[in-house]
Design a protein around this motif. Structure first.
Motif: not given
Length: 227
Positions: A207-213
């Motif tokens: 899963h992508p990092r939270t900031d990138k999402r």
């Protein structure tokens, strides 16, 4: 033709393993799930359904403790009991769980389950071919490097799927009148709710990092003129 036989055998094996895993997952979900009829979530399911010109969305509860959502290969949507417990405890809101359901609907709409079967077969070919090639030059670590490369490819494809499902969820949440704020606020909570991500490097995460999402959602908001 003979030189391609090993690759064909790998593809057949990977396909058989994929269908076996699907059968096992379906049996697990059938035995450990119940219809989602939580009174605080029924209005959310109705709003998501109306936004798609459909009846209320049907979802199920997967009776396990970890916090997660799931889109089964047969198109069914699940929230875990752990997620519902967080709702009852006030740790998440109804709209935040609606964003999870919308995200899983995105996986179904984009056909990510079918795509993953093709990816799985391809990754097994990459793993075996690279292991054979690298093993000649790097005995002892060739197979490890091949496995690492296949894992990195799998993780990258998975992250792409997550971004696509996020975008679908954002559009659906906006159309349902719920907006993207619940989606972003849940992302900020997820690491703590799910017990943290661990220390794996970003390129090995599924899963992508939270900031990138969140940044990707905010880019959509600007494109749609709702930022």
């Amino acid at each position: 033709m003979l030189k391609f036989t090993p690759i064909l055998l790998i593809l057949l094996y990977a396909t058989a393993m994929w269908f076996f895993s699907l059968w096992r997952l379906k049996a697990e979900l059938n035995s450990r799930s119940t219809p989602l009829d939580h009174p605080r979530l029924k209005p959310m399911l109705e709003r998501l359904g109306r936004a798609m010109d459909l009846p209320p969305i049907r979802a199920h509860v997967y009776e396990i403790a970890p916090v997660n959502g799931l889109a089964a290969p047969d198109g069914r949507i699940f929230l875990t009991r752990g997620f519902l417990d967080k709702l009852d405890a006030g740790a998440v809101t109804e709209a935040e769980l609606a964003s999870v359901i919308a995200h899983e609907l995105g996986h179904v709409a984009h056909g990510h389950g079918r795509r993953r079967m093709v990816d799985f077969a391809g990754q097994n070919v990459i793993r075996v071919v690279l292991a054979g090639v690298l093993g000649r030059f790097l005995p002892g670590i060739g197979a490890w490097l091949a496995n690492l490369a296949a894992t990195a490819v799998s993780a990258r494809l998975s992250r792409q799927d997550e971004f696509e499902a996020d975008a679908f969820a954002s559009a659906l949440m906006v159309k349902a009148g719920l907006g993207t704020a619940p989606q972003k606020s849940l992302f900020r909570k997820l690491d703590a709710l799910a017990g943290g991500r661990g220390t794996a490097p970003a390129w090995l995460l599924s899963h992508p990092r939270t900031d990138k999402r969140i940044a990707a959602i905010e880019a959509l908001e600007r494109r749609w003129g709702i930022a």
